[in-house]
Design a protein around this motif. Sequence first.
Motif, PDB file in Angstrom:
ATOM      1  N   LEU A 105     -61.033 103.982  28.945  1.00 27.63           N
ATOM      2  CA  LEU A 105     -60.092 104.773  28.162  1.00 27.63           C
ATOM      3  C   LEU A 105     -59.476 103.937  27.060  1.00 27.63           C
ATOM      4  CD1 LEU A 105     -57.863 107.032  30.425  1.00 27.63           C
ATOM      5  CD2 LEU A 105     -59.050 107.653  28.337  1.00 27.63           C
ATOM      6  N   LEU A 106     -59.096 102.695  27.426  1.00 31.68           N
ATOM      7  CA  LEU A 106     -58.466 101.796  26.466  1.00 31.68           C
ATOM      8  C   LEU A 106     -59.380 101.575  25.271  1.00 31.68           C
ATOM      9  CD1 LEU A 106     -56.140  99.625  25.999  1.00 31.68           C
ATOM     10  CD2 LEU A 106     -57.742  97.997  26.985  1.00 31.68           C
ATOM     11  N   ILE A 107     -60.675 101.324  25.574  1.00 32.19           N
ATOM     12  CA  ILE A 107     -61.591 100.969  24.494  1.00 32.19           C
ATOM     13  C   ILE A 107     -61.919 102.178  23.615  1.00 32.19           C
ATOM     14  CG2 ILE A 107     -63.940 100.161  24.010  1.00 32.19           C
ATOM     15  CD1 ILE A 107     -63.636  98.295  26.417  1.00 32.19           C
ATOM     16  N   VAL A 108     -62.122 103.353  24.239  1.00 30.60           N
ATOM     17  CA  VAL A 108     -62.559 104.484  23.412  1.00 30.60           C
ATOM     18  C   VAL A 108     -61.391 105.340  22.903  1.00 30.60           C
ATOM     19  CG1 VAL A 108     -64.758 104.579  24.628  1.00 30.60           C
ATOM     20  CG2 VAL A 108     -62.914 106.127  25.296  1.00 30.60           C
ATOM     21  N   TRP A 109     -60.161 104.941  23.203  1.00 32.65           N
ATOM     22  CA  TRP A 109     -59.017 105.779  22.843  1.00 32.65           C
ATOM     23  C   TRP A 109     -59.000 106.249  21.387  1.00 32.65           C
ATOM     24  CZ3 TRP A 109     -55.800 108.832  25.210  1.00 32.65           C
ATOM     25  CH2 TRP A 109     -54.733 109.335  24.480  1.00 32.65           C
ATOM     26  N   PRO A 110     -59.308 105.372  20.401  1.00 34.64           N
ATOM     27  CA  PRO A 110     -59.256 105.853  19.008  1.00 34.64           C
ATOM     28  C   PRO A 110     -60.233 106.991  18.742  1.00 34.64           C
ATOM     29  CG  PRO A 110     -59.451 103.471  19.068  1.00 34.64           C
ATOM     30  CD  PRO A 110     -59.649 103.950  20.471  1.00 34.64           C
ATOM     31  N   PHE A 111     -61.245 107.143  19.617  1.00 31.55           N
ATOM     32  CA  PHE A 111     -62.193 108.226  19.407  1.00 31.55           C
ATOM     33  C   PHE A 111     -61.805 109.471  20.192  1.00 31.55           C
ATOM     34  CE2 PHE A 111     -64.295 104.168  18.806  1.00 31.55           C
ATOM     35  CZ  PHE A 111     -64.596 104.290  17.464  1.00 31.55           C
ATOM     36  N   ILE A 112     -60.788 109.356  21.042  1.00 37.07           N
ATOM     37  CA  ILE A 112     -60.273 110.527  21.754  1.00 37.07           C
ATOM     38  C   ILE A 112     -59.173 111.167  20.914  1.00 37.07           C
ATOM     39  CG2 ILE A 112     -59.041 111.306  23.811  1.00 37.07           C
ATOM     40  CD1 ILE A 112     -60.383 109.041  25.333  1.00 37.07           C
ATOM     41  N   ASP A 113     -58.238 110.337  20.448  1.00 32.57           N
ATOM     42  CA  ASP A 113     -57.125 110.852  19.660  1.00 32.57           C
ATOM     43  C   ASP A 113     -57.442 110.622  18.186  1.00 32.57           C
ATOM     44  OD1 ASP A 113     -54.725 111.710  18.694  1.00 32.57           O
ATOM     45  OD2 ASP A 113     -53.645 109.871  19.190  1.00 32.57           O
ATOM     46  N   ARG A 114     -58.002 111.625  17.517  1.00 35.11           N
ATOM     47  CA  ARG A 114     -58.493 111.417  16.164  1.00 35.11           C
ATOM     48  C   ARG A 114     -57.755 112.225  15.116  1.00 35.11           C
ATOM     49  NH1 ARG A 114     -64.642 112.554  17.130  1.00 35.11           N
ATOM     50  NH2 ARG A 114     -63.548 114.414  17.791  1.00 35.11           N
ATOM     51  N   GLY A 115     -56.750 112.967  15.522  1.00 33.42           N
ATOM     52  CA  GLY A 115     -56.044 113.813  14.557  1.00 33.42           C
ATOM     53  C   GLY A 115     -55.320 112.974  13.515  1.00 33.42           C
ATOM     54  N   PRO A 116     -54.978 113.598  12.378  1.00 31.77           N
ATOM     55  CA  PRO A 116     -54.314 112.830  11.323  1.00 31.77           C
ATOM     56  C   PRO A 116     -52.834 112.542  11.610  1.00 31.77           C
ATOM     57  CG  PRO A 116     -54.635 115.101  10.628  1.00 31.77           C
ATOM     58  CD  PRO A 116     -55.290 114.971  11.959  1.00 31.77           C
ATOM     59  N   GLU A 117     -52.249 113.212  12.587  1.00 30.35           N
ATOM     60  CA  GLU A 117     -50.807 113.068  12.829  1.00 30.35           C
ATOM     61  C   GLU A 117     -50.486 111.691  13.409  1.00 30.35           C
ATOM     62  OE1 GLU A 117     -48.109 115.322  12.155  1.00 30.35           O
ATOM     63  OE2 GLU A 117     -47.238 113.352  12.544  1.00 30.35           O
ATOM     64  N   ARG A 118     -49.491 111.006  12.855  1.00 27.39           N
ATOM     65  CA  ARG A 118     -49.107 109.685  13.359  1.00 27.39           C
ATOM     66  C   ARG A 118     -47.705 109.642  13.950  1.00 27.39           C
ATOM     67  NH1 ARG A 118     -53.036 105.769  10.566  1.00 27.39           N
ATOM     68  NH2 ARG A 118     -54.443 107.369   9.823  1.00 27.39           N
ATOM     69  N   LYS A 122     -44.799 114.312  17.381  1.00 30.15           N
ATOM     70  CA  LYS A 122     -45.728 115.424  17.167  1.00 30.15           C
ATOM     71  C   LYS A 122     -47.051 115.182  17.875  1.00 30.15           C
ATOM     72  CE  LYS A 122     -43.492 117.378  13.375  1.00 30.15           C
ATOM     73  NZ  LYS A 122     -43.552 118.051  12.099  1.00 30.15           N
ATOM     74  N   ARG A 123     -47.108 114.157  18.727  1.00 29.46           N
ATOM     75  CA  ARG A 123     -48.332 113.874  19.484  1.00 29.46           C
ATOM     76  C   ARG A 123     -47.987 113.893  20.958  1.00 29.46           C
ATOM     77  NH1 ARG A 123     -48.668 108.360  17.429  1.00 29.46           N
ATOM     78  NH2 ARG A 123     -50.394 108.034  18.835  1.00 29.46           N
ATOM     79  N   PRO A 124     -47.721 115.090  21.531  1.00 31.59           N
ATOM     80  CA  PRO A 124     -47.209 115.163  22.905  1.00 31.59           C
ATOM     81  C   PRO A 124     -48.136 114.492  23.920  1.00 31.59           C
ATOM     82  CG  PRO A 124     -47.869 117.327  22.078  1.00 31.59           C
ATOM     83  CD  PRO A 124     -47.846 116.414  20.908  1.00 31.59           C
ATOM     84  N   PHE A 125     -49.449 114.598  23.698  1.00 36.55           N
ATOM     85  CA  PHE A 125     -50.395 114.015  24.658  1.00 36.55           C
ATOM     86  C   PHE A 125     -50.282 112.492  24.664  1.00 36.55           C
ATOM     87  CE2 PHE A 125     -54.921 112.810  25.702  1.00 36.55           C
ATOM     88  CZ  PHE A 125     -54.784 113.074  27.060  1.00 36.55           C
ATOM     89  N   VAL A 131     -45.659 107.347  28.333  1.00 35.68           N
ATOM     90  CA  VAL A 131     -44.634 107.373  29.370  1.00 35.68           C
ATOM     91  C   VAL A 131     -45.266 107.192  30.750  1.00 35.68           C
ATOM     92  CG1 VAL A 131     -42.880 108.815  30.464  1.00 35.68           C
ATOM     93  CG2 VAL A 131     -43.079 108.779  27.985  1.00 35.68           C
ATOM     94  N   ILE A 132     -46.356 107.932  31.024  1.00 34.41           N
ATOM     95  CA  ILE A 132     -46.952 107.884  32.359  1.00 34.41           C
ATOM     96  C   ILE A 132     -47.521 106.495  32.651  1.00 34.41           C
ATOM     97  CG2 ILE A 132     -48.846 108.754  33.777  1.00 34.41           C
ATOM     98  CD1 ILE A 132     -48.391 111.482  32.372  1.00 34.41           C
ATOM     99  N   VAL A 133     -48.333 105.960  31.727  1.00 33.86           N
ATOM    100  CA  VAL A 133     -48.974 104.664  31.986  1.00 33.86           C
ATOM    101  C   VAL A 133     -47.924 103.551  32.102  1.00 33.86           C
ATOM    102  CG1 VAL A 133     -50.524 102.918  31.036  1.00 33.86           C
ATOM    103  CG2 VAL A 133     -51.181 105.309  30.984  1.00 33.86           C
ATOM    104  N   THR A 134     -46.948 103.547  31.194  1.00 33.81           N
ATOM    105  CA  THR A 134     -45.937 102.487  31.248  1.00 33.81           C
ATOM    106  C   THR A 134     -45.131 102.576  32.527  1.00 33.81           C
ATOM    107  OG1 THR A 134     -45.798 102.681  28.861  1.00 33.81           O
ATOM    108  CG2 THR A 134     -44.125 101.334  29.923  1.00 33.81           C
TER     109      THR A 134
END
Lengths: 245, 278
Positions: A105-118, A122-125, A131-134
């Motif tokens: 998950l760590l490695i491919v994360w940029p390819f999972i979350d690809r929307g333009p919003e930063r 506005k990025r609830p997921f 929050v969950i992982v930390t």
Amino acid sequence: MKQADKRAYDKDYAQAKKTGKPFFPYAIFKDTVIASLTVIGIMILAIVVRVEVGEPVNPATTDFVPRPEWYFYFAFELLKIFKNQDALTPVIMATFMVPNILILLLIVWPFIDRGPERRIWKRPFALGMTVIVTSMLCYLTWMGANSPSGVSSQGLPVSGLDEEATKGMAVYMANGCGSCHMVAGVGAPGPGPDLSSEGSKGWDNAKMIAWFKAPKPPMPSYASLPPAELEALATFVNGLGTTYK
Amino acid sequence: MTTSRDIGPKNPAQQVAEAAVDFVDERSGVKTGARWFLFRNIPAGTSWFQTLGFTAMVVFGMQAITGIILAMYYVPDTQGGAYASIQRITEEVTWGWMVRGMHKWGASVMIIIVFLHMARVFIWGAYKYPRELTWITGAFLLLMTMFMGLTGYLLVWDQKAYWATVVAVNIFASAPVLGPYIGDILRAGPEFGPATLTRFYSIHMLVIPAGIATFIGLHLYFIMRLGISEPPWSKRRLRIERDEEDARRAAVREHAKALPGAVAYPATWSAGAKDGTR
Ligand code: HEM
């Protein structure tokens, strides 16, 4: 991100750079302040909390507390959660599946979350993941820091021991079995399973000794113990919950 | 006060120094490169949170220096030599306790800093286009940093470290398919013994540091090429968003005027948004 979003980002970033500030001195100044404070902090820690030299290694006496460095406590606690060797919570979940899923998950994360919003609100997921992982990591690390590190030297609250089993219990205590297993509420609650009623499995001593010599990981091998001690230990463990309660 | 520039010929030392710099620059372009590196623009809102990557790099440098000093005294010998050399570093060598203390605390601090750096990148969405590869090289840096901790822990060769490492290697070895091979590679054979210590020693001080240095190089290449990202809530961004919002609201109002009643709801909704009652 769509092509149009990419071009929009490129344009926006070029604009930010054009109206920006030079790297030197603005960024360099902040970098130097924080890096210096960090190194000074490390030096203060080194002076205030002196390093120690522990007990020398002795592979023959396995009187050990298998405690990793604090930053691996979370993995160690994971072992305790999946300690039951049953179908629902097999150890392989903690030793292989969960860590590898996290790494992937760590490695491919940029390819999972690809929307333009930063903006994070506005990025609830992504916010939820943060929050969950930390909090999981903090919680597991805290659990690891507070877990009992072994058995007291008083012995186990088990009665009905004969001579051989008393010897076996001494071997159990001397080899730190209690830092991974619990018997009658005494010892660490994992990574190993509770042994309070191990006798009800009905294993004979030969089977138990074979296990001691070549157990399933993460339990280490006890092949280096003298045969007499292995025999006594097997007698003791095979009677737990049945002959000795 | 006067300087050599104001009157007469330059100070000869300065002349030599300038000639030397020019000589090197003519052949290497360092002056031009350094000027580009130092005075290139970064977004104006660059924040204190963007110092964590540099800090991780500095702590890695500190680990390299203290590690080299420790290696001058450390003996990877399981027959008591390793333990005795650690004892000597801690108790006899001048400043040895300090160097070892800094290396040990540095390891923990580096993990924390790298984690915080990653959290900042994650929360800012700084891994998005065009910085995906920066993130991936970073992910490998995190894994290698943790592996440094694992291999370094064994080197002190005391009971706690030894048995924790036995358990950790058992865990690697229990993985399906490749596990047994990985276990053999880590242990340098089927059993934990003298060869295991030298193997961990060389992994800890040669293999992974070379990997980390390479990946920091790649990481920095991407960062310099792409530029450091702007905070998503920089003053400039917020102004743009406010302008966009105003324009959108003006458009809705225009629309409402042209078609009374049809879009009454969005009009009141955005009016509420304006004075904060939404
Ligand atoms: C040894 C560990 C690491 C070092 C030395 C390092 C170094 C740096 C440096 C110097 C920067 C420049 C900006 C800043 O300081 O924030 C940076 C940016 C960045 N790092 Fe790292 N990093 C490390 C680990 C990581 C990790 C674990 C990740 C994520 C998995 C990561 C992802 C990124 C990304 C995506 C950027 C670009 C961010 C932006 O442009 O805003 N890095 N890193």
